[in-house]
Design a protein around this motif. Structure first.
Motif, PDB file in Angstrom:
ATOM      1  N   ARG A 110       0.952  -1.309  -0.132  1.00 16.50           N
ATOM      2  CA  ARG A 110      -0.065  -0.024  -0.113  1.00 16.50           C
ATOM      3  C   ARG A 110       0.929   1.364   0.086  1.00 16.50           C
ATOM      4  NH1 ARG A 110      -4.815  -1.800  -0.322  1.00 16.50           N
ATOM      5  NH2 ARG A 110      -5.608   0.080  -0.375  1.00 16.50           N
ATOM      6  N   LEU A 111       1.957   1.239   0.643  1.00 17.51           N
ATOM      7  CA  LEU A 111       2.782   2.350   0.774  1.00 17.51           C
ATOM      8  C   LEU A 111       3.560   2.445  -0.759  1.00 17.51           C
ATOM      9  CD1 LEU A 111       4.546   1.574   4.130  1.00 17.51           C
ATOM     10  CD2 LEU A 111       3.435   3.618   3.698  1.00 17.51           C
ATOM     11  N   GLU A 112       3.922   1.512  -1.522  1.00 17.00           N
ATOM     12  CA  GLU A 112       4.376   1.515  -2.531  1.00 17.00           C
ATOM     13  C   GLU A 112       3.190   2.169  -3.821  1.00 17.00           C
ATOM     14  OE1 GLU A 112       7.482  -2.309  -2.302  1.00 17.00           O
ATOM     15  OE2 GLU A 112       5.412  -2.545  -3.341  1.00 17.00           O
ATOM     16  N   ARG A 113       2.203   1.992  -3.441  1.00 14.59           N
ATOM     17  CA  ARG A 113       1.151   2.744  -4.329  1.00 14.59           C
ATOM     18  C   ARG A 113       1.195   4.223  -4.343  1.00 14.59           C
ATOM     19  NH1 ARG A 113      -4.780  -0.344  -3.753  1.00 14.59           N
ATOM     20  NH2 ARG A 113      -4.079  -2.569  -4.110  1.00 14.59           N
ATOM     21  N   GLN A 114       1.986   4.841  -3.284  1.00 13.14           N
ATOM     22  CA  GLN A 114       2.293   6.230  -3.236  1.00 13.14           C
ATOM     23  C   GLN A 114       3.616   6.640  -3.675  1.00 13.14           C
ATOM     24  OE1 GLN A 114      -0.077   8.130  -2.055  1.00 13.14           O
ATOM     25  NE2 GLN A 114      -1.614   6.579  -2.018  1.00 13.14           N
ATOM     26  N   GLY A 115       4.369   5.674  -4.274  1.00 14.38           N
ATOM     27  CA  GLY A 115       5.658   5.771  -4.859  1.00 14.38           C
ATOM     28  C   GLY A 115       6.908   5.631  -3.853  1.00 14.38           C
ATOM     29  N   LEU A 116       6.299   5.041  -2.759  1.00 12.29           N
ATOM     30  CA  LEU A 116       7.691   5.229  -1.586  1.00 12.29           C
ATOM     31  C   LEU A 116       8.298   4.035  -1.733  1.00 12.29           C
ATOM     32  CD1 LEU A 116       4.995   6.010   1.144  1.00 12.29           C
ATOM     33  CD2 LEU A 116       7.057   7.524   0.330  1.00 12.29           C
ATOM     34  N   PRO A 117       9.813   4.207  -1.683  1.00 12.05           N
ATOM     35  CA  PRO A 117      10.644   3.093  -1.564  1.00 12.05           C
ATOM     36  C   PRO A 117      10.832   2.158  -0.619  1.00 12.05           C
ATOM     37  CG  PRO A 117      11.988   5.073  -1.558  1.00 12.05           C
ATOM     38  CD  PRO A 117      10.452   5.453  -1.493  1.00 12.05           C
ATOM     39  N   VAL A 118      10.064   1.577  -0.243  1.00 15.02           N
ATOM     40  CA  VAL A 118      10.082   0.714   1.135  1.00 15.02           C
ATOM     41  C   VAL A 118      10.762  -0.574   0.959  1.00 15.02           C
ATOM     42  CG1 VAL A 118       8.589  -0.285   2.799  1.00 15.02           C
ATOM     43  CG2 VAL A 118       7.666   1.733   1.452  1.00 15.02           C
ATOM     44  N   ALA A 119      11.529  -0.663   2.040  1.00 16.76           N
ATOM     45  CA  ALA A 119      12.152  -2.161   2.387  1.00 16.76           C
ATOM     46  C   ALA A 119      11.628  -2.662   3.550  1.00 16.76           C
ATOM     47  CB  ALA A 119      13.640  -1.848   2.459  1.00 16.76           C
ATOM     48  N   ILE A 120      11.761  -4.083   3.672  1.00 15.43           N
ATOM     49  CA  ILE A 120      11.309  -4.602   4.943  1.00 15.43           C
ATOM     50  C   ILE A 120      12.463  -5.097   5.406  1.00 15.43           C
ATOM     51  CG2 ILE A 120      10.015  -7.038   5.547  1.00 15.43           C
ATOM     52  CD1 ILE A 120       8.211  -6.511   3.025  1.00 15.43           C
ATOM     53  N   LYS A 121      12.752  -4.721   6.613  1.00 14.40           N
ATOM     54  CA  LYS A 121      13.493  -5.340   7.669  1.00 14.40           C
ATOM     55  C   LYS A 121      12.879  -6.387   8.386  1.00 14.40           C
ATOM     56  CE  LYS A 121      17.117  -4.247  11.366  1.00 14.40           C
ATOM     57  NZ  LYS A 121      17.765  -3.061  12.213  1.00 14.40           N
ATOM     58  N   TRP A 122      13.368  -7.737   8.093  1.00 17.40           N
ATOM     59  CA  TRP A 122      13.131  -8.914   8.999  1.00 17.40           C
ATOM     60  C   TRP A 122      13.452  -8.800  10.162  1.00 17.40           C
ATOM     61  CZ3 TRP A 122      15.340 -12.600  11.869  1.00 17.40           C
ATOM     62  CH2 TRP A 122      14.596 -13.668  11.982  1.00 17.40           C
TER      63      TRP A 122
END
Length: 259
Positions: A110-122
């Protein structure tokens, strides 16, 4: 405790989208301020026992003692989204370790839909660059040896002040797209999707692996640097160090400091 967290317009929009998707309506409660939404959710579940698998969530506009991983305090000033939810969960939804990853993946989408370069820190953080944008705190609730439900605490920085090492959406998006109320709705929709995602472990693992924050990690116990090979079907992190392999089901605790 108030019975609604969203404005009538936003609430109606969310209800319509859930109805179109064939989803059960949320039971929502909000406090202007509380010590912790986790505590408030526990009190709500104690007063009104879990029945029928209807998801419920407590949202606070501000927390004074928000709870993070390892019992750490999560700073929760006004302007962010601070939420604790109870979700229906069964063995068919996959291994317990997938819960936090499924929520992180659904929120990342959902954040990527706003163009945000999100990464997941396990296993339970969302980053932009090296800074923390959101945290997920999952746990399973059992009763009589049987899985009863899933609980998830989520903190999302929106337009609130943040400490060093953290980032808020206001630093990346126009103010008109940084409404905590709107992002509360986005988070609820992400929680809905996380249940469906967790029923497909391979999809969760592939989605998280494609957004993994780093390819190497340093072991807090002093065992050096490990290469990240990927995720196992139960959500654990697969690591390699030369010919040695390891698997973490959660991030290792750092050694206690001498007093």
């Amino acid at each position: 405790m108030a019975s609604a967290v969203l404005s009538p317009c936003r609430s109606a929009s969310l209800a319509r989208r859930r109805h179109q998707a064939g989803l059960t309506p949320w039971r929502l409660r909000v406090l202007p301020v509380c010590a912790s939404t986790e505590i408030e959710l526990s009190r709500w579940l104690a007063r009104t026992p879990w029945q029928g698998g209807v998801p419920r969530a407590v949202v606070a506009r501000r927390q004074t003692h928000g709870q993070g991983q390892w019992g750490r305090r999560w700073q929760s000033p006004a302007g962010g989204v601070w939420l604790s939810a109870a979700l229906p969960w069964s063995a068919a939804h996959g291994a317990p370790g997938l819960l936090g990853l499924a929520v992180a993946l659904a929120l990342a989408e959902r954040l990527e839909r706003q163009g945000l370069p999100v990464a997941i820190k396990w296993p339970n953080d969302l980053l932009i660059g090296e800074d923390k944008l959101a945290g997920v705190l999952p746990r399973m609730v059992h009763r009589g040896g049987r899985l009863r439900l899933a609980r998830v605490g989520v903190g999302l920085n929106v337009c609130n002040p943040v400490p060093d090492g953290a980032v808020a959406l206001r630093q990346w998006l126009p103010l008109g797209r940084c409404d905590p109320e709107a992002w509360t709705a986005e988070l609820l929709l992400a929680l809905d999707r996380s249940i469906a995602l967790a029923a497909a472990p391979q999809a969760v693992c592939q989605g998280v692996e494609g957004r993994i924050w780093t390819r190497t990690v340093r072991d807090p116990s002093g065992s050096g640097v490990w290469e990240v090979e990927g995720l196992s079907a139960d959500g654990s992190l697969r690591l390699r160090q030369g010919t040695r392999t390891s698997s973490w089901t959660r991030w290792p605790a750092e050694p206690a400091a001498d007093l």
